[in-house]
Design a protein around this motif. Structure first.
Motif, PDB file in Angstrom:
ATOM      1  N   ARG A   1       0.833  -1.207   0.000  1.00  0.00           N
ATOM      2  CA  ARG A   1       0.000   0.000   0.000  1.00  0.00           C
ATOM      3  C   ARG A   1       0.866   1.254   0.000  1.00  0.00           C
ATOM      4  NH1 ARG A   1      -0.731   2.976   3.977  1.00  0.00           N
ATOM      5  NH2 ARG A   1      -0.341   1.399   5.570  1.00  0.00           N
ATOM      6  N   GLU A   2       1.893   1.258   0.840  1.00  0.00           N
ATOM      7  CA  GLU A   2       2.773   2.431   0.916  1.00  0.00           C
ATOM      8  C   GLU A   2       3.501   2.672  -0.405  1.00  0.00           C
ATOM      9  OE1 GLU A   2       3.267   4.837   3.089  1.00  0.00           O
ATOM     10  OE2 GLU A   2       1.975   4.077   4.674  1.00  0.00           O
TER      11      GLU A   2
ATOM     12  N   GLU B   1       2.520   1.849  -3.381  1.00  0.00           N
ATOM     13  CA  GLU B   1       1.542   2.335  -4.364  1.00  0.00           C
ATOM     14  C   GLU B   1       1.126   3.772  -4.083  1.00  0.00           C
ATOM     15  OE1 GLU B   1      -1.423  -0.766  -4.281  1.00  0.00           O
ATOM     16  OE2 GLU B   1      -0.112  -2.130  -5.401  1.00  0.00           O
ATOM     17  N   GLU B   2       1.166   4.186  -2.817  1.00  0.00           N
ATOM     18  CA  GLU B   2       0.855   5.576  -2.466  1.00  0.00           C
ATOM     19  C   GLU B   2       2.012   6.517  -2.802  1.00  0.00           C
ATOM     20  OE1 GLU B   2      -0.048   5.675   1.712  1.00  0.00           O
ATOM     21  OE2 GLU B   2      -1.942   4.598   1.475  1.00  0.00           O
ATOM     22  N   GLU B   3       3.232   6.004  -2.724  1.00  0.00           N
ATOM     23  CA  GLU B   3       4.410   6.863  -2.816  1.00  0.00           C
ATOM     24  C   GLU B   3       5.068   6.931  -4.179  1.00  0.00           C
ATOM     25  OE1 GLU B   3       6.943   5.535   0.376  1.00  0.00           O
ATOM     26  OE2 GLU B   3       5.664   6.457   1.890  1.00  0.00           O
TER      27      GLU B   3
ATOM     28  N   LYS C   1       5.050   9.973  -6.150  1.00  0.00           N
ATOM     29  CA  LYS C   1       3.797  10.629  -5.776  1.00  0.00           C
ATOM     30  C   LYS C   1       3.892  11.330  -4.426  1.00  0.00           C
ATOM     31  CE  LYS C   1       0.950   6.960  -7.824  1.00  0.00           C
ATOM     32  NZ  LYS C   1      -0.056   5.962  -7.443  1.00  0.00           N
ATOM     33  N   GLU C   2       4.831  10.914  -3.601  1.00  0.00           N
ATOM     34  CA  GLU C   2       4.938  11.459  -2.253  1.00  0.00           C
ATOM     35  C   GLU C   2       6.397  11.772  -1.966  1.00  0.00           C
ATOM     36  OE1 GLU C   2       4.322   9.415   1.941  1.00  0.00           O
ATOM     37  OE2 GLU C   2       2.427   9.567   0.848  1.00  0.00           O
TER      38      GLU C   2
END
Length: 169
Positions: free
Chosen positions: A78-79, A81-83, A139-140
């Motif tokens: 999850r991290e 894919e978020e980042e 992304k982050e």
């Protein structure tokens, strides 16, 4: 109907469950993204709006907090894919191995002095793939950058990264 002792025992069990819920350490997942020689590392540079002031513009592993009831592998997926961009996250995920867990004491931020369980994974990628991933947008954070092992001491690392790298190397 329960006896007085059964009621007390039941109540004590509820209290213990609640205490366990609050006494558990937070867990963080992180992935060391490196080449086969372990001489190049792909790190995330935090941006200047990071909620923890002391982390701003410092380097860290990609990863983050494990949410309540979440498995560590799912948290890392999850991290990532978020980042980062989907293709890069998929390549890293396909090459992940669990390494170790380490309990660290926070040295900075609002939770300074508290302990956290840091769950470390590794993704070993060929040099050309590592270079390709580093060119993709994230992304982050401010950026994703490859840092050579000999240059790591010159970069501002978040405190936990230094502790983990000491054990890793």
């Amino acid at each position: 109907q329960k006896s007085g002792l059964q009621k007390i025992s039941s109540k004590m069990s509820q209290i213990n469950i609640q205490q366990d819920k609050y006494s558990k350490k937070e867990s963080i997942v992180g992935v060391i993204i490196t080449n086969p020689e372990r001489t190049r590392f792909y790190l995330q540079k935090k941006d200047d709006t990071h909620p923890v002031l002391e982390f701003r513009n410092k380097y860290a592993f990609f990863g983050g907090l494990v949410e309540k009831e979440e498995e560590k592998e799912h948290a890392l997926k999850r991290e990532l894919e978020e980042e980062m961009e989907e293709e890069a996250a998929s390549i890293i995920e396909a090459n992940i191995n669990f390494l170790f867990e380490i309990v660290i004491t926070r040295q900075q931020g609002p939770k300074k002095g508290t302990k956290v369980n840091y769950i470390i994974f590794e993704s070993v990628l060929p040099n050309n793939v590592l270079t390709d991933i580093s060119k993709k947008p994230i992304k982050e954070g401010k950026s994703g950058e490859i840092i050579d092992l000999e240059n790591l001491p010159k970069f501002p690392l978040i405190y936990s990264l230094s502790q983990v790298l000491k054990r890793y190397l």
